[in-house]
Design an enzyme around this catalytic site. Sequence first.
Site, PDB file in Angstrom:
ATOM      1  N   SER A 150       3.133  -1.975  10.895  1.00 50.66           N
ATOM      2  CA  SER A 150       4.401  -1.858  10.630  1.00 50.66           C
ATOM      3  C   SER A 150       4.883  -3.022  10.676  1.00 50.66           C
ATOM      4  O   SER A 150       5.953  -3.963  11.549  1.00 50.66           O
ATOM      5  CB  SER A 150       4.511  -1.244  12.296  1.00 50.66           C
ATOM      6  OG  SER A 150       4.481  -0.188  12.836  1.00 50.66           O
ATOM      7  N   ASN A 188       0.863  -1.242   0.193  1.00 47.50           N
ATOM      8  CA  ASN A 188      -0.120   0.075   0.040  1.00 47.50           C
ATOM      9  C   ASN A 188       0.599   1.264  -0.316  1.00 47.50           C
ATOM     10  O   ASN A 188       1.431   1.996   0.809  1.00 47.50           O
ATOM     11  CB  ASN A 188      -0.522   0.331   1.360  1.00 47.50           C
ATOM     12  CG  ASN A 188      -1.695   1.233   1.180  1.00 47.50           C
ATOM     13  OD1 ASN A 188      -1.888   1.795  -0.079  1.00 47.50           O
ATOM     14  ND2 ASN A 188      -2.610   1.336   2.898  1.00 47.50           N
ATOM     15  N   LYS A 241       0.024   4.025  -0.214  1.00 49.65           N
ATOM     16  CA  LYS A 241      -0.809   5.691   0.295  1.00 49.65           C
ATOM     17  C   LYS A 241      -0.557   6.744  -0.953  1.00 49.65           C
ATOM     18  O   LYS A 241      -0.759   6.552  -2.606  1.00 49.65           O
ATOM     19  CB  LYS A 241       0.263   5.993   1.521  1.00 49.65           C
ATOM     20  CG  LYS A 241      -0.372   4.727   2.326  1.00 49.65           C
ATOM     21  CD  LYS A 241      -0.348   4.417   3.764  1.00 49.65           C
ATOM     22  CE  LYS A 241      -0.120   3.297   4.920  1.00 49.65           C
ATOM     23  NZ  LYS A 241      -0.524   3.495   5.895  1.00 49.65           N
ATOM     24  N   HIS A 263      -9.728   1.774   4.497  1.00 45.59           N
ATOM     25  CA  HIS A 263      -8.488   1.941   5.182  1.00 45.59           C
ATOM     26  C   HIS A 263      -8.410   2.940   6.153  1.00 45.59           C
ATOM     27  O   HIS A 263      -9.189   3.780   5.768  1.00 45.59           O
ATOM     28  CB  HIS A 263      -7.960   2.297   4.330  1.00 45.59           C
ATOM     29  CG  HIS A 263      -6.517   2.650   4.808  1.00 45.59           C
ATOM     30  ND1 HIS A 263      -5.630   3.045   5.881  1.00 45.59           N
ATOM     31  CD2 HIS A 263      -4.990   1.458   5.077  1.00 45.59           C
ATOM     32  CE1 HIS A 263      -4.676   2.571   6.309  1.00 45.59           C
ATOM     33  NE2 HIS A 263      -4.513   1.363   5.633  1.00 45.59           N
ATOM     34  N   GLU A 309      -5.670  -4.838  10.292  1.00 41.98           N
ATOM     35  CA  GLU A 309      -5.198  -3.218  10.339  1.00 41.98           C
ATOM     36  C   GLU A 309      -4.933  -3.016  12.153  1.00 41.98           C
ATOM     37  O   GLU A 309      -6.005  -1.555  11.902  1.00 41.98           O
ATOM     38  CB  GLU A 309      -5.236  -2.676   9.093  1.00 41.98           C
ATOM     39  CG  GLU A 309      -4.580  -3.066   7.855  1.00 41.98           C
ATOM     40  CD  GLU A 309      -3.733  -2.359   7.176  1.00 41.98           C
ATOM     41  OE1 GLU A 309      -2.664  -2.589   7.073  1.00 41.98           O
ATOM     42  OE2 GLU A 309      -4.808  -1.046   7.296  1.00 41.98           O
ATOM     43  N   GLU A 357      -7.634   5.497   7.845  1.00 41.83           N
ATOM     44  CA  GLU A 357      -7.137   6.619   6.642  1.00 41.83           C
ATOM     45  C   GLU A 357      -8.114   7.182   6.135  1.00 41.83           C
ATOM     46  O   GLU A 357      -8.236   8.501   6.165  1.00 41.83           O
ATOM     47  CB  GLU A 357      -5.810   6.553   5.685  1.00 41.83           C
ATOM     48  CG  GLU A 357      -4.551   6.421   7.087  1.00 41.83           C
ATOM     49  CD  GLU A 357      -3.184   5.292   6.461  1.00 41.83           C
ATOM     50  OE1 GLU A 357      -3.374   6.021   5.626  1.00 41.83           O
ATOM     51  OE2 GLU A 357      -1.946   5.017   7.031  1.00 41.83           O
ATOM     52  N   GLY A 412       1.743   2.788  10.497  1.00 37.41           N
ATOM     53  CA  GLY A 412       2.272   4.118  10.543  1.00 37.41           C
ATOM     54  C   GLY A 412       3.122   4.800  11.114  1.00 37.41           C
ATOM     55  O   GLY A 412       3.522   4.092  12.156  1.00 37.41           O
TER      56      GLY A 412
END
Length: 258
Positions: free
Chosen positions: A216, A13, A15, A98, A168, A100, A174
């Site tokens: 991570s 990913n 991003k 996701h 996740e 985010e 992140g």
Amino acid sequence: MKKESKKWLLVANWKMNPVHLKEANQLFTSTKKTANALRNVETVVCPPFIFLSNLKSTGHRCVVGAQDAFFEPEGSFTGSISYLQLKNLSIKYVILGHSERRAMGETSEMVGQKVKSVLKGMMTPIICVGESVRDEKGSYLEFIKIQIQEALSGLSKNSAKDIVIAYEPLWAIGKTATRQATEKEIFEMTIFIKKVISDLYGMKSVPPTKILYGGSVDEKNTESILKEGMVDGLLIGRASLDSKKFAQMLKKADSIKR
Ligand code: PGA
């Protein structure tokens, strides 16, 4: 069982990175070179939309995926990219829900609508779920259960084999991650997610849904998570932007037989 289902699924990913097409091409070329040589891994690279038509996969070992898809096929939806547009670019996988994107206002209902449209477009949705905090009482389990139920609402039992769930936990994602999830926590959550799906559809056997872990993951913990987490693969953010690190991860996964 088909041979394909025995492969590890490693999803990169990217991003909102990188900033230049040249860098995207370099990163993709190097990832593809490593990935195309591996028999036991299917690699999916999810770049920003803007690079999708530039990055061409060759063969089926390294394919391109998207980071989101809007549920309407076309129309007046400024700034959105539809599932049909992605289908027409031969995209195979789409990350949905996701954390985010949820933080930017995406609701579970929208995630559910997107899952349906991505399946309609014959693509595989990678549905992200995860709690922001873990409490002693275990109410995060109920939270995950509801996220899954909402994402799969209205889908038939038959769809369970066509979707991927990525666990996740927000606290492990992140630069702001407080810690990584332990292999034991990942193992327990994988079992829990499978139970939620099997209860939802009244299944008597283990659901065929693939489960990924993300948060991570890097070249140091890839092996232990794949060996001990009971997962089918990984969703990788930061480490997938470093071609050397990501190549190491792909090779490590390839060396573990399923
Ligand atoms: P990370 O991100 O690997 O950088 O923690 C994972 C993700 O958000 O998908």
